[in-house]
Scaffold this motif. Structure first.
Motif, PDB file in Angstrom:
ATOM      1  N   ALA A  57       0.836  -1.201   0.000  1.00  0.00           N
ATOM      2  CA  ALA A  57       0.000   0.000   0.000  1.00  0.00           C
ATOM      3  C   ALA A  57       0.873   1.254   0.000  1.00  0.00           C
ATOM      4  O   ALA A  57       0.560   2.242  -0.668  1.00  0.00           O
ATOM      5  CB  ALA A  57      -0.921   0.003   1.216  1.00  0.00           C
ATOM      6  N   LEU A  58       1.983   1.209   0.743  1.00  0.00           N
ATOM      7  CA  LEU A  58       2.878   2.372   0.783  1.00  0.00           C
ATOM      8  C   LEU A  58       3.509   2.615  -0.583  1.00  0.00           C
ATOM      9  O   LEU A  58       3.741   3.759  -0.980  1.00  0.00           O
ATOM     10  CB  LEU A  58       3.962   2.181   1.838  1.00  0.00           C
ATOM     11  N   ARG A  59       3.789   1.533  -1.309  1.00  0.00           N
ATOM     12  CA  ARG A  59       4.353   1.704  -2.658  1.00  0.00           C
ATOM     13  C   ARG A  59       3.363   2.408  -3.566  1.00  0.00           C
ATOM     14  O   ARG A  59       3.724   3.318  -4.311  1.00  0.00           O
ATOM     15  CB  ARG A  59       4.696   0.338  -3.267  1.00  0.00           C
ATOM     16  N   ILE A  60       2.116   1.974  -3.500  1.00  0.00           N
ATOM     17  CA  ILE A  60       1.085   2.613  -4.319  1.00  0.00           C
ATOM     18  C   ILE A  60       0.917   4.063  -3.885  1.00  0.00           C
ATOM     19  O   ILE A  60       0.865   4.984  -4.707  1.00  0.00           O
ATOM     20  CB  ILE A  60      -0.236   1.841  -4.191  1.00  0.00           C
ATOM     21  N   GLY A  61       0.879   4.268  -2.557  1.00  0.00           N
ATOM     22  CA  GLY A  61       0.743   5.628  -2.029  1.00  0.00           C
ATOM     23  C   GLY A  61       1.926   6.503  -2.414  1.00  0.00           C
ATOM     24  O   GLY A  61       1.758   7.683  -2.705  1.00  0.00           O
ATOM     25  N   GLY A  62       3.127   5.894  -2.460  1.00  0.00           N
ATOM     26  CA  GLY A  62       4.323   6.660  -2.823  1.00  0.00           C
ATOM     27  C   GLY A  62       4.222   7.220  -4.229  1.00  0.00           C
ATOM     28  O   GLY A  62       4.552   8.382  -4.474  1.00  0.00           O
ATOM     29  N   GLY A  63       3.737   6.398  -5.163  1.00  0.00           N
ATOM     30  CA  GLY A  63       3.568   6.865  -6.539  1.00  0.00           C
ATOM     31  C   GLY A  63       2.611   8.038  -6.612  1.00  0.00           C
ATOM     32  O   GLY A  63       2.851   9.011  -7.333  1.00  0.00           O
ATOM     33  N   LEU A  64       1.531   7.955  -5.832  1.00  0.00           N
ATOM     34  CA  LEU A  64       0.547   9.041  -5.872  1.00  0.00           C
ATOM     35  C   LEU A  64       1.057  10.265  -5.134  1.00  0.00           C
ATOM     36  O   LEU A  64       0.750  11.400  -5.496  1.00  0.00           O
ATOM     37  CB  LEU A  64      -0.775   8.549  -5.301  1.00  0.00           C
ATOM     38  N   ALA A  65       1.873  10.052  -4.079  1.00  0.00           N
ATOM     39  CA  ALA A  65       2.456  11.177  -3.358  1.00  0.00           C
ATOM     40  C   ALA A  65       3.349  11.992  -4.290  1.00  0.00           C
ATOM     41  O   ALA A  65       3.440  13.223  -4.159  1.00  0.00           O
ATOM     42  CB  ALA A  65       3.255  10.682  -2.154  1.00  0.00           C
ATOM     43  N   LEU A  66       3.987  11.326  -5.247  1.00  0.00           N
ATOM     44  CA  LEU A  66       4.824  12.045  -6.218  1.00  0.00           C
ATOM     45  C   LEU A  66       3.988  12.976  -7.098  1.00  0.00           C
ATOM     46  O   LEU A  66       4.413  14.081  -7.421  1.00  0.00           O
ATOM     47  CB  LEU A  66       5.571  11.058  -7.108  1.00  0.00           C
ATOM     48  N   ILE A  67       2.788  12.513  -7.483  1.00  0.00           N
ATOM     49  CA  ILE A  67       1.881  13.400  -8.223  1.00  0.00           C
ATOM     50  C   ILE A  67       1.532  14.587  -7.336  1.00  0.00           C
ATOM     51  O   ILE A  67       1.540  15.737  -7.772  1.00  0.00           O
ATOM     52  CB  ILE A  67       0.603  12.642  -8.646  1.00  0.00           C
ATOM     53  N   GLY A  68       1.235  14.284  -6.063  1.00  0.00           N
ATOM     54  CA  GLY A  68       0.930  15.347  -5.108  1.00  0.00           C
ATOM     55  C   GLY A  68       2.096  16.314  -4.961  1.00  0.00           C
ATOM     56  O   GLY A  68       1.910  17.521  -4.879  1.00  0.00           O
ATOM     57  N   LEU A  69       3.328  15.770  -4.971  1.00  0.00           N
ATOM     58  CA  LEU A  69       4.526  16.603  -4.856  1.00  0.00           C
ATOM     59  C   LEU A  69       4.584  17.607  -6.002  1.00  0.00           C
ATOM     60  O   LEU A  69       4.836  18.798  -5.805  1.00  0.00           O
ATOM     61  CB  LEU A  69       5.768  15.712  -4.885  1.00  0.00           C
ATOM     62  N   PHE A  70       4.320  17.119  -7.204  1.00  0.00           N
ATOM     63  CA  PHE A  70       4.347  17.999  -8.367  1.00  0.00           C
ATOM     64  C   PHE A  70       3.290  19.096  -8.230  1.00  0.00           C
ATOM     65  O   PHE A  70       3.559  20.273  -8.467  1.00  0.00           O
ATOM     66  CB  PHE A  70       4.106  17.183  -9.643  1.00  0.00           C
ATOM     67  N   VAL A  71       2.087  18.713  -7.818  1.00  0.00           N
ATOM     68  CA  VAL A  71       1.023  19.707  -7.650  1.00  0.00           C
ATOM     69  C   VAL A  71       1.405  20.692  -6.548  1.00  0.00           C
ATOM     70  O   VAL A  71       1.254  21.905  -6.691  1.00  0.00           O
ATOM     71  CB  VAL A  71      -0.316  19.017  -7.320  1.00  0.00           C
ATOM     72  N   ALA A  72       1.942  20.166  -5.430  1.00  0.00           N
ATOM     73  CA  ALA A  72       2.262  21.017  -4.284  1.00  0.00           C
ATOM     74  C   ALA A  72       3.358  22.021  -4.624  1.00  0.00           C
ATOM     75  O   ALA A  72       3.322  23.172  -4.179  1.00  0.00           O
ATOM     76  CB  ALA A  72       2.695  20.154  -3.099  1.00  0.00           C
ATOM     77  N   GLU A  73       4.314  21.597  -5.450  1.00  0.00           N
ATOM     78  CA  GLU A  73       5.432  22.491  -5.753  1.00  0.00           C
ATOM     79  C   GLU A  73       5.074  23.531  -6.817  1.00  0.00           C
ATOM     80  O   GLU A  73       5.909  24.321  -7.237  1.00  0.00           O
ATOM     81  CB  GLU A  73       6.668  21.668  -6.158  1.00  0.00           C
ATOM     82  N   THR A  74       3.809  23.515  -7.247  1.00  0.00           N
ATOM     83  CA  THR A  74       3.324  24.576  -8.129  1.00  0.00           C
ATOM     84  C   THR A  74       3.129  25.869  -7.359  1.00  0.00           C
ATOM     85  O   THR A  74       3.144  26.945  -7.919  1.00  0.00           O
ATOM     86  CB  THR A  74       1.960  24.164  -8.742  1.00  0.00           C
ATOM     87  N   TYR A  75       2.909  25.742  -6.046  1.00  0.00           N
ATOM     88  CA  TYR A  75       2.436  26.888  -5.286  1.00  0.00           C
ATOM     89  C   TYR A  75       3.484  27.468  -4.349  1.00  0.00           C
ATOM     90  O   TYR A  75       3.867  26.833  -3.369  1.00  0.00           O
ATOM     91  CB  TYR A  75       1.193  26.507  -4.474  1.00  0.00           C
TER      92      TYR A  75
END
Lengths: 257, 249
Positions: B177-195
């Motif tokens: 589950a953490l592996r799957i979450g890690g992949g999605l956290a990277l998408i979140g990282l990209f979105v978060a670093e927009t701001y």
């Protein structure tokens, strides 16, 4: 199971209604600052008005159009390439590391390249949806082929099936439920990336643009109404595709719930 | 080893083809640059130390967000998976929430917390939270019922059942589950670093896009990819070590 009515519904119904009731009460009692959040009925009313006046419809059509245009080629390519990838160990050996790299890289980050290559039109969202939707279909289809294993194929051979018969009677029916599961996941992924693209590149329009725009004006109810619209879309599509899966592949066992 | 050799050969061929295409086709640097130019930019970042600033900032954000998501989602997922009544009460809503595209809540977080580090951590956490919770929950549900039957037959108490069978049995699915979450956290990282940020690998990609600087974009993307692969390999290694009986995909 244990006699009579399905015991699964009263409890979730009660917990959901209780949550909505508390939320609505907090809203009515003025505990929620309308600048930052809103109440359930208020959000529903705003969404109903946005739909009735047609204000949100062009945004919604734009978002869903991009999803549909990107999803169709992605599913087709995902199934085809997934079959090849699953069936051939040689292809897996050569392409495996690239597939892993592409899969580990957040594809939304390609958005900038797509803007440079495709301009600020619909193409950016279509391309982003396509590349994001491809992988779940691809991986699930490949997994389906690999899960088939050699034994069923050997049974087919033993019964004198031709290559074509083994493909259409054994491999494809066996892989179908996996491809459908991948497609369902891809739809969810598509809704996520299309909204990110619309938030990220404001000039694209769409529900994501509508939401970020409302957020900048602190119209909380509008933000939540847009979110509710996408939530309803996601739930409807997910449940709908689950029904399609169950109908097309009734032989495939599924997890409960 | 033979596998690795084939991979490096194909990588060199691929990069060579890309390099040759850019030089021979005369495509403008506005659209595409050869890998050597991207490598030079990465080299510059390495020499100036910019690389470490960006990687450090992103790792901190990723660790914070993924850590926060895991700290809440893993116990929650275990509870929902182990406690039937809770599962009935909240399960359908978790599935409903899961079908909702997470980025629609980004504007709300920005409204509530502004352009702060807390907002960015929450964005990363929000992308990873439900996938982790649901995968832990499903993992617990798929535990072999015969294990429980055996433990009960040997007179295990509820506490022993939990500590000796259910929790160790769930370790593998928690890591998956953490592996799957890690992949999605990277998408979140990209979105978060927009701001409102000025460092981070996602930021480099974004600022490259804003300046129409394809070299910067590709260099940022390469770093994001390496971060993703590193995260994936790290968690896969943890999975093999902590749950060696699970077949790894």
């Amino acid at each position: 199971m244990s006699g009579g009515r399905d015991p699964r519904w009263p409890l979730p119904l009660a917990s959901g209604l209780a949550l909505l009731g508390v939320w609505e009460a907090a809203w009515r009692l003025g505990w929620i600052d309308p600048l930052f959040f809103s109440g359930p009925t208020a959000v529903a009313a705003v969404l109903a008005r946005l739909v009735a006046t047609g204000e949100i419809l062009p945004h919604y059509a734009s978002t869903m159009g991009a999803v549909a245009l990107g999803l169709a080629p992605a599913v087709a390519a995902g199934i085809l390439l997934g079959l090849v990838y699953g069936a051939s160990a040689g292809v897996r050996r050569v392409a495996g590391p690239y597939v892993a790299f592409l899969n580990a890289t957040p594809r939304v980050a390609l958005i900038g390249l797509f803007v440079v290559w495709l301009g600020l039109g619909l193409g950016v969202r279509v391309a982003l949806v396509a590349i994001s939707a491809f992988f779940p279909v691809f991986f699930n289809t490949a997994e389906g082929v690999r899960a088939l294993g050699a034994s069923l194929d050997r049974v087919g051979r033993a019964y004198g099936c031709t290559r074509w018969e083994r493909l259409t009677r054994i491999l494809l029916p066996h892989t179908l439920p996996y491809a459908l599961t991948g497609t369902r996941l891809a739809v969810g992924r598509s809704l996520v990336v299309v909204v990110i693209a619309e938030i990220f590149v404001g000039s694209l329009g769409g529900v994501g643009y509508f939401i970020i725009n409302a957020g900048q004006q602190f119209q909380s109810a509008h933000v939540l109404a847009g979110a509710l619209l996408m939530a309803l879309t996601g739930v409807t599509l997910t449940l709908g595709l689950e029904r399609v899966e169950a109908w097309l592949t009734p032989w495939h066992p599924r997890a409960g719930l | 080893m033979r596998r690795a050799g084939g991979f490096w050969l194909s990588l060199i061929l691929l990069l060579g083809a890309w390099e040759a295409y850019v030089h021979l086709s005369g495509i403008g640097a506005f659209f595409l640059v050869p890998p050597s130019t991207v490598a030079r930019r990465l080299g510059e970042w390495l020499v100036t130390g910019r690389l470490f600033v960006d990687l450090g900032a992103s790792l901190l954000l990723l660790g914070g967000g993924l850590g926060l998501a895991a700290a809440v989602a893993v116990p929650a997922g275990l509870s929902v998976g182990l406690w039937r009544r809770l599962e009935h009460a909240v399960g359908p809503y978790l599935l409903l929430a899961y079908a909702t595209p997470a980025p629609v809540f980004v504007p709300l977080l920005l409204m509530w917390f502004g352009f702060t580090w807390a907002t960015r951590v929450l964005i990363v956490a929000m992308f990873a939270f439900l996938p982790i919770l649901l995968n832990v929950w499903w993992g617990v549900r798929t535990l072999d019922a015969s294990w429980l039957a055996v433990a009960r037959a040997f007179g295990a108490s509820r506490r022993e059942l939990l500590a000796r069978v259910l929790l160790p049995g769930s370790a593998g699915s928690v890591l998956a589950a953490l592996r799957i979450g890690g992949g999605l956290a990277l998408i979140g990282l990209f979105v978060a670093e927009t701001y409102g940020v000025s460092r981070g690998v996602g930021y480099q990609t974004i600022i490259g896009a804003k300046r129409m600087d394809v070299t910067g974009m590709l260099a940022g993307l390469a770093l994001l990819g390496m971060l993703g692969v590193g995260l994936e390999l790290g968690l896969a290694a943890a999975e093999r070590r902590l749950a060696p009986w699970r077949p790894t995909a």
